[in-house]
Design a protein around this motif. Structure first.
Motif, PDB file in Angstrom:
ATOM      1  N   LYS A   1      -4.897  18.340-129.302  1.00 59.13           N
ATOM      2  CA  LYS A   1      -6.583  18.271-129.415  1.00 59.13           C
ATOM      3  C   LYS A   1      -7.008  16.752-128.995  1.00 59.13           C
ATOM      4  O   LYS A   1      -8.091  16.701-128.341  1.00 59.13           O
ATOM      5  N   THR A   2      -6.675  15.869-129.490  1.00 56.81           N
ATOM      6  CA  THR A   2      -7.028  14.397-129.306  1.00 56.81           C
ATOM      7  C   THR A   2      -7.284  14.183-127.691  1.00 56.81           C
ATOM      8  O   THR A   2      -8.422  13.920-127.455  1.00 56.81           O
ATOM      9  N   PRO A   3      -6.212  14.187-126.829  1.00 55.78           N
ATOM     10  CA  PRO A   3      -6.620  13.867-125.485  1.00 55.78           C
ATOM     11  C   PRO A   3      -7.705  14.988-124.817  1.00 55.78           C
ATOM     12  O   PRO A   3      -8.501  14.687-123.968  1.00 55.78           O
TER      13      PRO A   3
ATOM     14  N   ASN B   1     -23.524  -0.697-112.135  1.00 56.87           N
ATOM     15  CA  ASN B   1     -23.062  -0.557-113.676  1.00 56.87           C
ATOM     16  C   ASN B   1     -22.822   0.850-113.880  1.00 56.87           C
ATOM     17  O   ASN B   1     -21.775   1.049-114.630  1.00 56.87           O
ATOM     18  N   ARG B   2     -23.566   1.819-113.434  1.00 56.20           N
ATOM     19  CA  ARG B   2     -23.161   3.054-113.831  1.00 56.20           C
ATOM     20  C   ARG B   2     -22.131   3.403-113.297  1.00 56.20           C
ATOM     21  O   ARG B   2     -21.375   4.271-113.721  1.00 56.20           O
ATOM     22  N   LEU B   3     -21.860   3.127-111.896  1.00 60.00           N
ATOM     23  CA  LEU B   3     -20.813   3.543-111.347  1.00 60.00           C
ATOM     24  C   LEU B   3     -19.574   3.126-111.874  1.00 60.00           C
ATOM     25  O   LEU B   3     -18.401   3.696-111.754  1.00 60.00           O
ATOM     26  N   ALA B   4     -19.500   1.724-112.191  1.00 61.49           N
ATOM     27  CA  ALA B   4     -18.441   1.135-112.821  1.00 61.49           C
ATOM     28  C   ALA B   4     -18.100   1.734-114.307  1.00 61.49           C
ATOM     29  O   ALA B   4     -16.818   1.905-114.352  1.00 61.49           O
ATOM     30  N   GLU B   5     -19.187   2.255-114.782  1.00 62.52           N
ATOM     31  CA  GLU B   5     -18.848   2.882-116.035  1.00 62.52           C
ATOM     32  C   GLU B   5     -18.292   4.308-115.992  1.00 62.52           C
ATOM     33  O   GLU B   5     -17.214   4.866-116.604  1.00 62.52           O
ATOM     34  N   ALA B   6     -18.854   4.973-114.829  1.00 64.02           N
ATOM     35  CA  ALA B   6     -18.288   6.199-114.551  1.00 64.02           C
ATOM     36  C   ALA B   6     -16.757   6.168-114.218  1.00 64.02           C
ATOM     37  O   ALA B   6     -15.989   6.875-114.371  1.00 64.02           O
ATOM     38  N   GLN B   7     -16.505   5.134-113.274  1.00 66.39           N
ATOM     39  CA  GLN B   7     -15.069   5.006-112.849  1.00 66.39           C
ATOM     40  C   GLN B   7     -14.139   4.665-113.989  1.00 66.39           C
ATOM     41  O   GLN B   7     -13.011   4.923-114.358  1.00 66.39           O
ATOM     42  N   GLU B   8     -14.616   3.760-115.113  1.00 66.55           N
ATOM     43  CA  GLU B   8     -13.761   3.474-116.317  1.00 66.55           C
ATOM     44  C   GLU B   8     -13.615   4.547-116.962  1.00 66.55           C
ATOM     45  O   GLU B   8     -12.185   5.127-117.702  1.00 66.55           O
TER      46      GLU B   8
ATOM     47  N   ASP C   1      -7.858  10.335-116.546  1.00 64.48           N
ATOM     48  CA  ASP C   1      -6.681  10.269-116.044  1.00 64.48           C
ATOM     49  C   ASP C   1      -5.619   9.909-117.194  1.00 64.48           C
ATOM     50  O   ASP C   1      -4.464  10.770-116.991  1.00 64.48           O
ATOM     51  N   GLN C   2      -5.744   8.789-117.779  1.00 65.72           N
ATOM     52  CA  GLN C   2      -4.632   8.550-118.746  1.00 65.72           C
ATOM     53  C   GLN C   2      -4.616   9.656-119.921  1.00 65.72           C
ATOM     54  O   GLN C   2      -3.269   9.913-120.165  1.00 65.72           O
ATOM     55  N   GLN C   3      -5.571  10.186-120.355  1.00 62.77           N
ATOM     56  CA  GLN C   3      -5.516  11.182-121.126  1.00 62.77           C
ATOM     57  C   GLN C   3      -4.820  12.778-120.706  1.00 62.77           C
ATOM     58  O   GLN C   3      -4.059  13.297-121.263  1.00 62.77           O
TER      59      GLN C   3
ATOM     60  N   ASN D   1       6.606   1.294-113.359  1.00 56.17           N
ATOM     61  CA  ASN D   1       5.390   2.237-113.797  1.00 56.17           C
ATOM     62  C   ASN D   1       5.181   2.195-115.031  1.00 56.17           C
ATOM     63  O   ASN D   1       5.822   3.152-115.653  1.00 56.17           O
ATOM     64  N   ARG D   2       4.312   1.624-115.448  1.00 53.39           N
ATOM     65  CA  ARG D   2       4.076   1.377-116.841  1.00 53.39           C
ATOM     66  C   ARG D   2       2.788   2.076-117.557  1.00 53.39           C
ATOM     67  O   ARG D   2       2.240   1.816-118.226  1.00 53.39           O
ATOM     68  N   LYS D   3       2.681   3.564-117.022  1.00 45.34           N
ATOM     69  CA  LYS D   3       1.956   4.340-117.490  1.00 45.34           C
ATOM     70  C   LYS D   3       2.036   4.673-119.333  1.00 45.34           C
ATOM     71  O   LYS D   3       1.216   5.017-119.779  1.00 45.34           O
ATOM     72  N   GLN D   4       3.193   4.525-119.390  1.00 47.40           N
ATOM     73  CA  GLN D   4       3.525   4.977-120.973  1.00 47.40           C
ATOM     74  C   GLN D   4       3.360   3.890-121.863  1.00 47.40           C
ATOM     75  O   GLN D   4       3.596   4.116-123.139  1.00 47.40           O
TER      76      GLN D   4
END
Length: 252
Positions: free
Chosen positions: A23-25, A56-63, A69-71, A112-115
């Motif tokens: 549920k969290t992700p 700024n809006r595009l940077a926020e959207a990218q973040e 993607d991480q979730q 590969n440090r995604k974890q």
């Protein structure tokens, strides 16, 4: 009767944790998508913004997309763990064996440090200029190494390193992952490889994942299917060393 009650209790706890971890992700992904949609809903309005505000809006959207993607990666990992656990229970695991160099496999996982955090210091020791050949299902061995590293990161202070060792040990390759965390009580160590088992009273120091109680069980199964062994040495307050062995590959 006692064993049956314990199993049911473990299953109920697992279902509760699994529901939370899924549920969290999902909640985070949904919230990020809705927020991106609100920020970029009106194309005409967005394009008419001053240049800096548009950036700024595009940077926020990218973040937000990166966080999403991480979730998704986290969610995919949970699903894969459940699928592997089901395959183990049904005895339907297929191994796709390939000859490879364990040195390279180990380095690929660490890079590969995604974890775990890129700020974590990982010290690696393996034989210089000596390839350690094995015949394995590479993806499954990577899962084992990743889980060992993830646990070491999760249960030890960020300012402490993780030590990874690779060496030849007679006719086997030996890999260990050592952390300098809380350690595991002796009476718990014999149970940690069991399905659904989770060590009580151990605080997660990094990350928010509680764990499903399946990871080490899956690791042991993968290694034993490759004719290897797993083990742990640990002492409360002095960290833990998880290790596994795999037969060396020989063309003879």
């Amino acid at each position: 009767m006692i064993a049956s009650y314990k199993t049911q209790q473990q299953m109920n706890e697992f279902l509760s944790i699994a529901s939370h971890e899924f549920k969290t992700p999902l909640t985070s992904i949904k919230g990020n998508i809705q927020l991106i949609g609100r920020r970029l809903r009106n194309n005409v309005e967005v394009l008419s913004l001053p240049r800096q505000e548009l950036l700024n809006r595009l940077a926020e959207a990218q973040e937000l997309l990166e966080h999403t993607d991480q979730q998704l990666t986290r969610l995919t990992r949970f699903i894969n763990i459940l699928l592997e656990s089901t395959r183990i229970s049904n005895n339907t695991i297929d191994l796709f064996l390939e000859q490879c160099e364990l040195n390279q496999v180990l380095d690929e996982v660490i890079q590969n440090r995604k974890q775990f955090s890129t700020n974590r210091t990982i010290r690696v020791e393996h034989p210089d200029n000596k390839e350690i050949s094995i015949l394995v299902d590479i993806s499954r061995i990577k899962q084992v190494i990743t889980h060992y590293l993830s646990n070491a990161h999760k249960f030890s202070p960020m300012d402490q390193p993780i030590d990874v060792l690779l060496r030849k040990q007679e006719d086997y390759a030996y890999v260990s992952v050592k952390d300098y965390g809380l350690g595991i009580p002796a009476h718990e160590q014999e149970h940690i490889w069991e399905r659904f088992y989770r060590v009580s009273g151990i605080k997660v120091l990094n990350g928010s994942e509680v764990g499903l109680g399946l990871g080490l069980h899956i690791c042991r199964t993968f290694i034993e299917r490759h004719k290897g062994q797993v083990g742990v040495q640990s002492e409360p307050g002095k960290g833990s060393t998880f290790w596994f062995t795999l037969p060396l590959f020989s063309r003879n």
